[in-house]
Motif scaffolding. Structure first.
Motif, PDB file in Angstrom:
ATOM      1  N   CYS A  69       0.875  -1.243  -0.037  1.00 45.60           N
ATOM      2  CA  CYS A  69       0.027   0.101   0.010  1.00 45.60           C
ATOM      3  C   CYS A  69       0.846   1.332  -0.072  1.00 45.60           C
ATOM      4  CB  CYS A  69      -0.908  -0.052   1.306  1.00 45.60           C
ATOM      5  SG  CYS A  69      -2.159  -1.227   0.936  1.00 45.60           S
ATOM      6  N   CYS A  72       1.572   2.414  -3.652  1.00 50.06           N
ATOM      7  CA  CYS A  72       0.499   2.266  -4.335  1.00 50.06           C
ATOM      8  C   CYS A  72       0.144   3.815  -4.562  1.00 50.06           C
ATOM      9  CB  CYS A  72      -0.684   1.479  -3.671  1.00 50.06           C
ATOM     10  SG  CYS A  72      -2.013   1.475  -4.558  1.00 50.06           S
ATOM     11  N   LEU A  74      -2.839   4.912  -4.867  1.00 47.12           N
ATOM     12  CA  LEU A  74      -4.138   5.088  -4.194  1.00 47.12           C
ATOM     13  C   LEU A  74      -3.972   5.367  -2.792  1.00 47.12           C
ATOM     14  CD1 LEU A  74      -6.319   2.693  -6.099  1.00 47.12           C
ATOM     15  CD2 LEU A  74      -6.045   4.787  -6.500  1.00 47.12           C
ATOM     16  N   TYR A  75      -2.717   5.085  -2.143  1.00 47.60           N
ATOM     17  CA  TYR A  75      -2.432   5.182  -0.881  1.00 47.60           C
ATOM     18  C   TYR A  75      -2.652   6.736  -0.502  1.00 47.60           C
ATOM     19  CZ  TYR A  75      -0.065   4.497   3.872  1.00 47.60           C
ATOM     20  OH  TYR A  75       0.230   4.473   5.078  1.00 47.60           O
ATOM     21  N   LEU A  88      -9.767   3.784  -2.269  1.00 46.34           N
ATOM     22  CA  LEU A  88     -10.812   2.496  -2.313  1.00 46.34           C
ATOM     23  C   LEU A  88     -11.562   2.207  -1.141  1.00 46.34           C
ATOM     24  CD1 LEU A  88      -9.051  -0.052  -4.778  1.00 46.34           C
ATOM     25  CD2 LEU A  88     -10.577   1.752  -5.449  1.00 46.34           C
ATOM     26  N   PHE A  89     -11.057   2.779  -0.009  1.00 50.54           N
ATOM     27  CA  PHE A  89     -11.835   2.625   1.181  1.00 50.54           C
ATOM     28  C   PHE A  89     -12.071   4.051   2.110  1.00 50.54           C
ATOM     29  CE2 PHE A  89      -9.190  -1.257   0.421  1.00 50.54           C
ATOM     30  CZ  PHE A  89     -10.223  -2.399   0.520  1.00 50.54           C
ATOM     31  N   VAL A  94      -5.645   1.629   5.736  1.00 50.09           N
ATOM     32  CA  VAL A  94      -5.099   0.296   5.310  1.00 50.09           C
ATOM     33  C   VAL A  94      -3.619   0.436   5.876  1.00 50.09           C
ATOM     34  CG1 VAL A  94      -6.585  -0.030   3.310  1.00 50.09           C
ATOM     35  CG2 VAL A  94      -4.193   1.348   3.300  1.00 50.09           C
ATOM     36  N   TRP A  99      -1.645  -4.836   1.016  1.00 46.67           N
ATOM     37  CA  TRP A  99      -1.715  -5.091  -0.232  1.00 46.67           C
ATOM     38  C   TRP A  99      -3.146  -5.253  -0.800  1.00 46.67           C
ATOM     39  CZ3 TRP A  99      -3.307  -8.984  -3.719  1.00 46.67           C
ATOM     40  CH2 TRP A  99      -2.746  -8.740  -5.115  1.00 46.67           C
ATOM     41  N   SER A 102      -6.088  -4.127  -6.573  1.00 49.42           N
ATOM     42  CA  SER A 102      -6.165  -2.883  -7.191  1.00 49.42           C
ATOM     43  C   SER A 102      -4.922  -2.144  -7.238  1.00 49.42           C
ATOM     44  CB  SER A 102      -7.337  -2.011  -6.697  1.00 49.42           C
ATOM     45  OG  SER A 102      -8.482  -2.657  -7.095  1.00 49.42           O
TER      46      SER A 102
END
Ligand code: SF4
Length: 107
Positions: A69, A72, A74-75, A88-89, A94, A99, A102
């Motif tokens: 993550c 990533c 998106l992190y 995404l959350f 996270v 991981w 996505s």
């Protein structure tokens, strides 16, 4: 009288300057406190299940070596953080060492 006003103006300007200098530093603990209050994604989360999220990337058989993550796109956690948000959350955090399927490399 003029001397009293100059002295008082000098003190006021000094306080304003000090206050402005402290604002960026004071914001850091506040940001950390917000992140610390965010609940972690749990294994029974439907999105986590669908995306095969795990809090430990080394235990994810589909994870590309080195992908976590933390690296990533998106992190949302800061550099060096142990946990942070993920796009995404929403409203959850996270693990940086986590991981999911996505995972997308940071560019
Ligand atoms: S999208 Fe990226 S940051 Fe979010 S859980 Fe998956 S690997 Fe982690």
């Amino acid at each position: 009288m003029q001397l009293v006003i100059d002295e008082s103006r000098r003190r006021l300007l000094k306080r304003i300057t000090l206050g402005l200098a402290v604002i960026p530093v004071a914001g850091l603990p506040l940001r950390s406190a917000i992140a610390a209050d965010t609940p972690l994604v749990t294994a029974d989360d439907p999105t986590a299940k669908a995306l095969k999220y795990t809090s430990d990337a080394s235990k994810a058989p589909d994870a590309k070596p080195g992908s976590t993550c933390a690296n990533c796109r998106l992190y949302q956690g800061g550099a060096g953080s142990t946990e942070g948000g993920c796009l995404l959350f929403p409203g959850k955090a996270v693990k940086a060492a986590g991981w999911c399927s996505s995972w997308t490399a940071k560019t």
